[in-house]
Design an enzyme around this catalytic site. Structure first.
Site, mmCIF file in Angstrom:
data_model
loop_
_atom_site.group_PDB
_atom_site.id
_atom_site.type_symbol
_atom_site.label_atom_id
_atom_site.label_comp_id
_atom_site.label_asym_id
_atom_site.label_seq_id
_atom_site.Cartn_x
_atom_site.Cartn_y
_atom_site.Cartn_z
ATOM 1 N N GLU A 39 0.830 -1.211 0.000
ATOM 2 C CA GLU A 39 0.000 0.000 0.000
ATOM 3 C C GLU A 39 0.859 1.254 0.000
ATOM 4 O O GLU A 39 0.583 2.214 -0.707
ATOM 5 C CB GLU A 39 -0.930 0.015 1.230
ATOM 6 C CG GLU A 39 -2.175 -0.813 1.060
ATOM 7 C CD GLU A 39 -2.907 -0.532 -0.235
ATOM 8 O OE1 GLU A 39 -3.020 0.654 -0.615
ATOM 9 O OE2 GLU A 39 -3.346 -1.475 -0.897
ATOM 10 N N TYR A 122 -6.372 5.780 5.369
ATOM 11 C CA TYR A 122 -6.542 4.914 4.209
ATOM 12 C C TYR A 122 -5.774 3.593 4.394
ATOM 13 O O TYR A 122 -6.339 2.492 4.266
ATOM 14 C CB TYR A 122 -6.085 5.635 2.929
ATOM 15 C CG TYR A 122 -6.047 4.712 1.747
ATOM 16 C CD1 TYR A 122 -7.231 4.323 1.122
ATOM 17 C CD2 TYR A 122 -4.839 4.187 1.293
ATOM 18 C CE1 TYR A 122 -7.203 3.430 0.061
ATOM 19 C CE2 TYR A 122 -4.811 3.307 0.234
ATOM 20 C CZ TYR A 122 -5.993 2.932 -0.378
ATOM 21 O OH TYR A 122 -5.954 2.050 -1.417
ATOM 22 N N ASP A 140 -10.379 5.858 -1.696
ATOM 23 C CA ASP A 140 -9.279 6.470 -2.458
ATOM 24 C C ASP A 140 -9.855 6.991 -3.777
ATOM 25 O O ASP A 140 -11.087 7.035 -3.950
ATOM 26 C CB ASP A 140 -8.149 5.457 -2.686
ATOM 27 C CG ASP A 140 -8.539 4.354 -3.675
ATOM 28 O OD1 ASP A 140 -9.740 4.251 -4.026
ATOM 29 O OD2 ASP A 140 -7.648 3.602 -4.108
#
Ligand code: SF4
Length: 376
Positions: A39, A122, A140
């Site tokens: 990520e 996130y 996102d």
């Protein structure tokens, strides 16, 4: 969190994802470390660049403990090509926290991940949902696009109110029995089917739920994101060349603009007139033999519009950091922040495209067209 009764479109979406998910290496096994690293790497870097580097990173640093104690030069080398090295440093800070505070045990909740240095909402929601089955919805750019089309949002998407609406819709939609698959499904749909340009509505698993498609306003959803006002940044890139060996000085930037990257010394000018002040000061420095104006370049980083000029400076010694005048001028880097490379190796030592532009303009003159202006 109040979940709505599970909808047919969510089932269709999750089934589609399970059948069509792209086979990325971090999807081979559910592991918070893998998910976390991928990520962070994927933020601001395209997947085709991330893929080979992710595998090399995991091969070299297979555990959070390995990452926590990785020497900086090795980390920098593993991160080369991904850009924004500050992300790697933050990742390592987080790894140190997990090693030192949590005895190498990963947090198992969204809130726990939020407490990890460098881990924002996130990333925390991605890891908590995929690895610990916590029903926290990720939002996102891909999710914003998909949801704004499902709901036919042609206005007010980018305001706090608009984004809250998208977050709340996602929170209500996420199925408690498959939160990780749902989050990945929406993001995958946005990346491969519900694309910004040319969405593939004919093969979309949630087309029957899509209000924008029904109203034929897909191209208008979401509306164009208002651009933040850009700022002009006058910048001077300094290519330092050793008079004896021709080697070029690269600096590890500890603080300020592009902190954490390796490249040329940068001077941020406040006013255009300061150029003459820069030259005046260089003239007084003992170790500076010659200064040439090598050229100009333009570069944009987020909302900073850089108007750059490059000076090639020939110095009589690479020990010039001991010269208090020049050290002061260059922002007092430490001696071990410098590395002096043969010219053929400079490109490989740079960690940002801005530095590549400086180097293109600043290769010392004996190797370039005679288009320079010797300033003194
Ligand atoms: Fe996106 Fe088209 Fe699917 Fe609607 S139908 S979600 S616009 S791909």
């Amino acid at each position: 969190m109040n979940a709505e009764p599970r909808s047919a479109w969510v089932d269709a979406l999750v089934s589609w994802y399970r059948a069509h998910a792209r086979p990325f290496p971090w999807r081979n096994k559910v592991d918070p470390y893998y998910t976390w690293v991928c990520e962070v790497m994927s933020q601001q870097t395209i997947l085709s660049v991330v893929l080979p580097r992710f595998e090399a990173f995991i091969a070299k640093l297979p555990t959070v403990h390995d990452l926590a104690q990785c020497p900086e030069p090795v980390l920098r080398e593993l991160w080369a090509g991904l850009g924004y090295y500050a992300r790697a440093r933050n990742l390592q800070k987080g790894a140190c926290y997990i090693r030192d505070v949590l005895s190498c045990n990963f947090p198992t909740t969204y809130e726990g991940w939020l407490a990890v240095p460098g881990c924002g909402p996130y990333t925390a929601s991605v890891i908590a949902s995929i690895c610990f089955r916590e029903p926290v919805a990720c939002v996102d750019g891909n999710v914003i696009r998909v949801v704004s089309r499902l709901l036919a949002l042609e206005n007010d998407v980018w305001s706090t109110r608009g984004l809250t609406r998208i977050q709340e819709f996602s929170n209500r939609s996420i199925p408690h029995e498959a939160p990780g698959d749902y989050n990945q499904a929406v993001m995958e749909l946005g990346a491969t089917v519900c694309r910004k340009q040319n969405p593939r509505c004919d093969v979309c698993p949630v087309a029957v739920r899509c209000e924008a498609r029904k109203l034929d306003i897909v191209e208008k959803c979401p509306p164009v994101k208002p651009r933040p006002e850009s700022t002009d940044v006058p910048l001077l890139g300094l290519v330092l060349s050793d008079a004896t060996t021709g080697k070029i000085g690269l600096l590890t930037r500890r603080t300020g603009f592009l902190a954490g990257t390796v490249g040329f010394p940068l001077l941020r000018l406040k006013e255009a007139e300061e150029m003459s002040e820069v030259l005046r000061r260089f003239r007084t420095v003992r170790d500076v033999r010659q200064v040439e104006f090598a050229g100009e370049f333009g570069h944009t980083i987020t909302r900073h519009r850089i108007r750059g000029r490059v000076l090639t400076i020939t110095v009589s010694t690479t020990e010039f950091h001991l010269d208090p005048q020049l050290s002061d001028f260059l922002g007092t880097p430490r001696a071990d922040d410098w590395q002096w490379l043969p010219q053929g190796e400079v490109s490989g030592g740079l960690s940002s495209s801005l530095d590549s532009k400086i180097w293109k303009a600043g290769v010392p003159s004996q190797f370039q067209e005679p288009r320079r202006l010797t300033l003194f």
